[in-house]
Design an enzyme around this catalytic site. Structure first.
Site, PDB file in Angstrom:
ATOM      1  N   THR A 188      -8.817   2.440   7.654  1.00 18.50           N
ATOM      2  CA  THR A 188      -8.539   1.306   8.234  1.00 18.50           C
ATOM      3  C   THR A 188      -7.040   1.410   8.843  1.00 18.50           C
ATOM      4  OG1 THR A 188      -7.647   0.459   5.914  1.00 18.50           O
ATOM      5  CG2 THR A 188     -10.062  -0.105   6.947  1.00 18.50           C
ATOM      6  N   ALA A 189      -6.521   2.501   8.558  1.00 18.14           N
ATOM      7  CA  ALA A 189      -4.989   2.878   8.528  1.00 18.14           C
ATOM      8  C   ALA A 189      -4.663   3.372  10.260  1.00 18.14           C
ATOM      9  CB  ALA A 189      -4.176   3.777   7.703  1.00 18.14           C
TER      10      ALA A 189
ATOM     11  N   ALA B 199      -5.195  11.384  21.982  1.00 26.21           N
ATOM     12  CA  ALA B 199      -5.087  11.574  23.245  1.00 26.21           C
ATOM     13  C   ALA B 199      -5.271  12.998  23.975  1.00 26.21           C
ATOM     14  CB  ALA B 199      -3.674  11.412  23.756  1.00 26.21           C
TER      15      ALA B 199
ATOM     16  N   ASP C 158      -2.412  15.395  21.758  1.00 28.77           N
ATOM     17  CA  ASP C 158      -1.386  15.079  21.171  1.00 28.77           C
ATOM     18  C   ASP C 158      -1.635  15.580  19.651  1.00 28.77           C
ATOM     19  OD1 ASP C 158      -0.294  14.318  23.518  1.00 28.77           O
ATOM     20  OD2 ASP C 158      -0.223  12.226  22.936  1.00 28.77           O
TER      21      ASP C 158
ATOM     22  N   ASP D 134       0.720  -1.179  -0.082  1.00 28.32           N
ATOM     23  CA  ASP D 134       0.110   0.005  -0.184  1.00 28.32           C
ATOM     24  C   ASP D 134       0.830   1.229   0.003  1.00 28.32           C
ATOM     25  OD1 ASP D 134      -2.179  -1.270   0.156  1.00 28.32           O
ATOM     26  OD2 ASP D 134      -2.535  -1.165   1.994  1.00 28.32           O
TER      27      ASP D 134
ATOM     28  N   SER E 250      -6.276   2.825  14.439  1.00 32.97           N
ATOM     29  CA  SER E 250      -5.443   2.773  15.465  1.00 32.97           C
ATOM     30  C   SER E 250      -5.700   3.706  16.790  1.00 32.97           C
ATOM     31  CB  SER E 250      -3.919   2.816  15.259  1.00 32.97           C
ATOM     32  OG  SER E 250      -3.608   4.094  14.916  1.00 32.97           O
TER      33      SER E 250
ATOM     34  N   ARG F 151      -7.256  20.115  23.062  1.00 28.61           N
ATOM     35  CA  ARG F 151      -6.076  20.012  23.628  1.00 28.61           C
ATOM     36  C   ARG F 151      -5.718  18.504  23.901  1.00 28.61           C
ATOM     37  NH1 ARG F 151      -8.741  24.400  26.266  1.00 28.61           N
ATOM     38  NH2 ARG F 151      -7.347  26.188  26.760  1.00 28.61           N
TER      39      ARG F 151
END
Length: 267
Positions: free
Chosen positions: A161-162, A185, A150, A45, A166, A148
């Site tokens: 799906t990438a 986060a 990461d 990919d 996650s 606020r």
């Protein structure tokens, strides 16, 4: 028909690329790296993503097809033993063209620089060089939240799906013209609050990020990592352009999801 081939660069991929080129030339196709009608990628990919960005100015005229020489891919669906079968199908023009939505990323600067505009096939992320990213988020022209955390990720359906997955984002079928905003986060306490959930936005909506803290940001567009300085806004929308894939046989999206994340026996 004009074609080009992009290889990942390992020995197996290079060998398959040489064989495919010889076969296609024998069938009378013309090798043309500048204006191909079809681009054959051999690798995975990531190889196809590189080819997409290389030919982003020819998306209306160029279709992509991929051979994977590693793990099963979401874009590269052919295997090395099938190279002759694939080449014959290309030579016979025996394929349909399907289209997937893309993401437009527009970065506006505080100085007199022109806007920077990119297309993403998978996703775009925004992070701050500092520890915490602070951004005001506007959805469809209306203030939504002050984020606020990461960072933020905006993905296409095919890219859901990438990295998006996650981060806990939803998997979206690429037949839907949409984009997804996912948090990295986020800080949530009695003082700071975000929605805390991925948001799926339709094609006629926009997502605009306005810096609150700091004018410089790390912005990714698929595999590209870019430091942008003096940023005024970062705008996202479903692009007018679409990426085209040459489809020679059924390649069901949900089967790809199953084979990639559930069926551990698939290679």
């Amino acid at each position: 028909m004009r074609y080009s081939i992009q290889s990942r660069g390992d020995d197996l991929s290079n060998d398959l690329a040489a064989r495919a080129k010889q076969y296609l030339n024998d069938f009378g196709l013309v090798y043309d790296e500048k204006e191909p009608d079809i681009v054959l990628t051999i690798g995975g990919d990531g190889t196809l993503l590189h080819a997409f960005h290389r030919y982003r100015d020819r998306l209306a005229d160029t279709a992509f097809v991929g051979v994977h020489t590693g793990h099963l891919g979401f874009y590269a669906d052919w295997q090395p033993p099938e190279i002759e079968k694939l080449v014959i199908s290309i030579a016979k023009h025996d394929y349909d063209v399907i289209e997937y939505p893309l993401l437009e990323v527009a970065i506006q600067y505080r100085n007199d620089m022109n806007d920077a505009v990119y297309l993403a096939m998978n996703e775009s992320t925004v992070k701050s060089p500092d520890v915490t990213l602070v951004m005001d988020v506007e959805l469809n022209g209306m203030p939504f939240e002050r984020f606020r955390g990461d960072g933020l990720c905006v993905s296409t359906p095919s890219g859901s799906t990438a990295y998006n997955k996650s981060l806990g984002g939803a998997i979206i079928h690429p037949a839907l013209p949409a984009m997804q905003l996912t948090e990295m986060a986020s800080i949530n306490n009695r003082v700071f609050r975000t929605v805390g959930s991925p948001l799926v936005l339709p094609a006629h909506h926009t997502c605009v990020l306005k810096p609150v803290k700091g004018p410089d940001f790390m912005v990714t567009v698929d595999h590209l990592h870019l430091l942008h300085k003096d940023v005024k806004t970062i705008s996202y929308r479903v692009a007018d352009e679409r990426v085209r894939f040459a489809r020679f046989r059924p390649f069901p999206f949900w089967k790809r999801v199953h084979d990639s994340f559930i069926d551990s026996d698939v290679r």
